[in-house]
Design a protein around this motif. Structure first.
Motif, PDB file in Angstrom:
ATOM      1  N   VAL A  83      11.767   2.880   3.874  1.00  0.00           N
ATOM      2  CA  VAL A  83      10.687   3.754   3.407  1.00  0.00           C
ATOM      3  C   VAL A  83       9.344   3.039   3.559  1.00  0.00           C
ATOM      4  CG1 VAL A  83       9.659   4.811   1.334  1.00  0.00           C
ATOM      5  CG2 VAL A  83      12.114   5.081   1.792  1.00  0.00           C
ATOM      6  N   VAL A  84       9.307   1.777   3.144  1.00  0.00           N
ATOM      7  CA  VAL A  84       8.062   0.998   3.194  1.00  0.00           C
ATOM      8  C   VAL A  84       7.622   0.780   4.651  1.00  0.00           C
ATOM      9  CG1 VAL A  84       7.076  -1.275   2.699  1.00  0.00           C
ATOM     10  CG2 VAL A  84       8.437  -0.110   0.954  1.00  0.00           C
ATOM     11  N   SER A  85       8.567   0.333   5.484  1.00  0.00           N
ATOM     12  CA  SER A  85       8.226   0.021   6.875  1.00  0.00           C
ATOM     13  C   SER A  85       7.785   1.254   7.647  1.00  0.00           C
ATOM     14  CB  SER A  85       9.424  -0.602   7.600  1.00  0.00           C
ATOM     15  OG  SER A  85       9.709  -1.876   7.074  1.00  0.00           O
ATOM     16  N   ASN A  86       8.214   2.414   7.184  1.00  0.00           N
ATOM     17  CA  ASN A  86       7.898   3.641   7.901  1.00  0.00           C
ATOM     18  C   ASN A  86       6.413   4.007   7.809  1.00  0.00           C
ATOM     19  OD1 ASN A  86       8.909   5.725   9.510  1.00  0.00           O
ATOM     20  ND2 ASN A  86       8.846   7.136   7.765  1.00  0.00           N
ATOM     21  N   ASN A  93       6.419  -6.702   6.647  1.00  0.00           N
ATOM     22  CA  ASN A  93       7.338  -6.403   5.544  1.00  0.00           C
ATOM     23  C   ASN A  93       8.456  -7.439   5.601  1.00  0.00           C
ATOM     24  OD1 ASN A  93       8.683  -5.161   3.460  1.00  0.00           O
ATOM     25  ND2 ASN A  93       9.438  -3.423   4.671  1.00  0.00           N
ATOM     26  N   TYR A  94       8.585  -8.222   4.539  1.00  0.00           N
ATOM     27  CA  TYR A  94       9.560  -9.315   4.515  1.00  0.00           C
ATOM     28  C   TYR A  94      10.463  -9.197   3.305  1.00  0.00           C
ATOM     29  CZ  TYR A  94       6.726 -12.047   7.831  1.00  0.00           C
ATOM     30  OH  TYR A  94       6.043 -12.478   8.928  1.00  0.00           O
ATOM     31  N   TRP A 103       8.295  -7.907   0.094  1.00  0.00           N
ATOM     32  CA  TRP A 103       6.878  -8.278   0.159  1.00  0.00           C
ATOM     33  C   TRP A 103       6.273  -7.688   1.419  1.00  0.00           C
ATOM     34  CZ3 TRP A 103       4.234 -11.423  -3.392  1.00  0.00           C
ATOM     35  CH2 TRP A 103       5.040 -11.921  -4.431  1.00  0.00           C
ATOM     36  N   PHE A 104       5.170  -6.978   1.267  1.00  0.00           N
ATOM     37  CA  PHE A 104       4.582  -6.338   2.444  1.00  0.00           C
ATOM     38  C   PHE A 104       3.064  -6.275   2.341  1.00  0.00           C
ATOM     39  CE2 PHE A 104       4.093  -2.310   0.146  1.00  0.00           C
ATOM     40  CZ  PHE A 104       5.119  -2.380  -0.780  1.00  0.00           C
ATOM     41  N   VAL A 105       2.438  -6.112   3.490  1.00  0.00           N
ATOM     42  CA  VAL A 105       0.982  -6.024   3.569  1.00  0.00           C
ATOM     43  C   VAL A 105       0.611  -4.586   3.897  1.00  0.00           C
ATOM     44  CG1 VAL A 105      -1.090  -6.822   4.792  1.00  0.00           C
ATOM     45  CG2 VAL A 105       0.777  -8.423   4.315  1.00  0.00           C
ATOM     46  N   VAL A 106      -0.290  -4.042   3.105  1.00  0.00           N
ATOM     47  CA  VAL A 106      -0.786  -2.683   3.336  1.00  0.00           C
ATOM     48  C   VAL A 106      -2.224  -2.779   3.830  1.00  0.00           C
ATOM     49  CG1 VAL A 106      -1.285  -0.426   2.304  1.00  0.00           C
ATOM     50  CG2 VAL A 106       0.642  -1.785   1.446  1.00  0.00           C
ATOM     51  N   THR A 107      -2.506  -2.159   4.958  1.00  0.00           N
ATOM     52  CA  THR A 107      -3.860  -2.183   5.521  1.00  0.00           C
ATOM     53  C   THR A 107      -4.322  -0.752   5.770  1.00  0.00           C
ATOM     54  OG1 THR A 107      -3.395  -4.275   6.608  1.00  0.00           O
ATOM     55  CG2 THR A 107      -5.278  -3.045   7.431  1.00  0.00           C
ATOM     56  N   ALA A 108      -5.529  -0.448   5.337  1.00  0.00           N
ATOM     57  CA  ALA A 108      -6.094   0.888   5.576  1.00  0.00           C
ATOM     58  C   ALA A 108      -7.598   0.745   5.771  1.00  0.00           C
ATOM     59  CB  ALA A 108      -5.790   1.811   4.398  1.00  0.00           C
ATOM     60  N   THR A 109      -8.240   1.836   6.104  1.00  0.00           N
ATOM     61  CA  THR A 109      -9.672   1.738   6.394  1.00  0.00           C
ATOM     62  C   THR A 109     -10.492   1.445   5.135  1.00  0.00           C
ATOM     63  OG1 THR A 109      -9.723   4.134   6.326  1.00  0.00           O
ATOM     64  CG2 THR A 109      -9.736   3.127   8.494  1.00  0.00           C
ATOM     65  N   GLU A 119       0.675   4.166  -4.118  1.00  0.00           N
ATOM     66  CA  GLU A 119       1.151   5.242  -4.993  1.00  0.00           C
ATOM     67  C   GLU A 119       2.233   6.068  -4.316  1.00  0.00           C
ATOM     68  OE1 GLU A 119      -2.277   7.388  -6.470  1.00  0.00           O
ATOM     69  OE2 GLU A 119      -3.098   5.526  -7.310  1.00  0.00           O
ATOM     70  N   ASP A 120       2.062   6.317  -3.019  1.00  0.00           N
ATOM     71  CA  ASP A 120       3.085   7.077  -2.284  1.00  0.00           C
ATOM     72  C   ASP A 120       4.423   6.333  -2.308  1.00  0.00           C
ATOM     73  OD1 ASP A 120       1.234   8.996  -1.717  1.00  0.00           O
ATOM     74  OD2 ASP A 120       0.951   8.431   0.397  1.00  0.00           O
ATOM     75  N   ILE A 121       4.372   5.016  -2.105  1.00  0.00           N
ATOM     76  CA  ILE A 121       5.612   4.232  -2.094  1.00  0.00           C
ATOM     77  C   ILE A 121       6.260   4.255  -3.483  1.00  0.00           C
ATOM     78  CG2 ILE A 121       6.544   1.870  -1.894  1.00  0.00           C
ATOM     79  CD1 ILE A 121       4.523   1.458   0.437  1.00  0.00           C
ATOM     80  N   GLU A 122       5.440   4.124  -4.520  1.00  0.00           N
ATOM     81  CA  GLU A 122       5.989   4.183  -5.884  1.00  0.00           C
ATOM     82  C   GLU A 122       6.630   5.541  -6.147  1.00  0.00           C
ATOM     83  OE1 GLU A 122       2.591   3.090  -8.338  1.00  0.00           O
ATOM     84  OE2 GLU A 122       3.398   1.048  -8.560  1.00  0.00           O
TER      85      GLU A 122
END
Lengths: 149, 157
Positions: A83-86, A93-94, A103-109, A119-122
């Protein structure tokens, strides 16, 4: 990995001049042809030894990112990780050895975009996401000193 | 940084083309002359937006298969000075101050250490501990057991 490859990785992690023909500049310093440099870099990129050639940007220069962590029960890890990697916004994502095991990195504008993904992942997983944004960066990035053996 | 600078970052974040005149391609995609792209990147390098320009090796593919995220609980009033010392070590690839989340997560200093094996990561962790001394109230090494996704930064403008 031949001598030219090693010399390029050891000597050119920084300081490649910003000129119209950067590979010619590398070639001149190494006493080989521009074509040889380009060919060798292509092979290194294809076999995965190089991620890329070019500029390394300071974090959060364009866009925002954060490190996030989740404590996932082992039998749900595959599904939650998928779900996260998608998310396109997740670029690393490790699985790590800890109760907080994903553990993962989220990047957005922008920061709102990052918050939305968290929030979507939660919402999709029902698991709390720990948001650990960078507060200060201490790394003096001079490239990585590889020990060949 | 203006919109054209941001466009250059977006166009180059996955690397330069391996062609004779790679900035020509970048210039075309952002609608500038190659010399303008280069001038703007030169300014970004001077201002620190670009940290370095060169080859970016993949540690993992080159045999650095052990990736230890070392995390430390250090006093907030000492973290900047200590972080800068640890961040200058050549085996540390990232070194950040991040928030604690008590009680789940007491660590505020994150230092990524790469090594060929766990033994070398542990040796490096001891070197960090020597620098931090008593300021390190607690620490852990979180090894990655699996890479589930890894791609370059991919932002769209």
């Amino acid at each position: 990995m031949d001598e030219l490859d090693k010399k390029m990785i050891d000597g050119f992690q920084r300081g490649v001049p910003l000129v119209e023909r950067p590979y010619a500049a590398i070639a001149e310093k190494l006493g080989v042809s521009e074509d040889e440099v380009i060919e060798a870099l292509k092979v290194l990129k294809e076999n995965g030894a190089l991620s890329r050639v070019g500029a390394v940007f300071k974090p959060n220069t364009v866009g925002h990112s954060t490190l996030a962590a989740m404590a996932v029960e082992p039998d749900r890890l595959e599904d939650v990780a998928a779900v996260v990697s998608n998310f396109d916004a997740v670029n690393h994502n490790y699985e790590r050895e800890h109760r907080l095991n994903l553990w993962f990195v989220v990047t957005a504008t922008d920061s709102q975009g990052v918050q939305q993904v968290i929030e979507d992942i939660e919402h999709m997983t029902g698991i709390k996401v720990l948001n650990l944004p960078m507060l200060e960066d201490y790394h003096l990035d001079l490239g990585f000193d590889l020990q060949w053996n | 940084m203006d919109d054209l600078d941001r466009a250059i970052v977006v166009a180059t974040q996955e690397g330069l083309p391996l062609s004779l005149r790679p900035y020509d391609d970048v210039a075309r995609s952002v609608g500038l002359e190659p010399a303008d792209v280069i001038n703007r990147m030169e300014k970004m390098l001077k201002s620190g937006v670009i940290r370095r320009n060169g080859v970016v090796p993949n540690h993992y593919a080159l045999g650095y298969k052990a990736n230890g995220m070392t995390v430390w609980d250090v006093p907030d009033d000492q973290i900047s000075a200590l972080g800068r010392r640890v961040g200058a070590l050549d085996f540390v690839s990232h070194c950040y101050h991040r928030p604690r989340h008590l009680p789940d997560w007491p660590y505020n200093l994150f230092c990524m250490v790469h090594g060929r094996d766990h033994e070398s990561v542990e040796k490096h962790t001891r070197q960090i501990l020597m620098i931090l001394g008593d300021a390190a109230r607690d620490h852990r090494i979180l090894y990655s057991t699996r890479i589930l996704k890894k791609s370059g930064l991919r932002l769209v403008a």
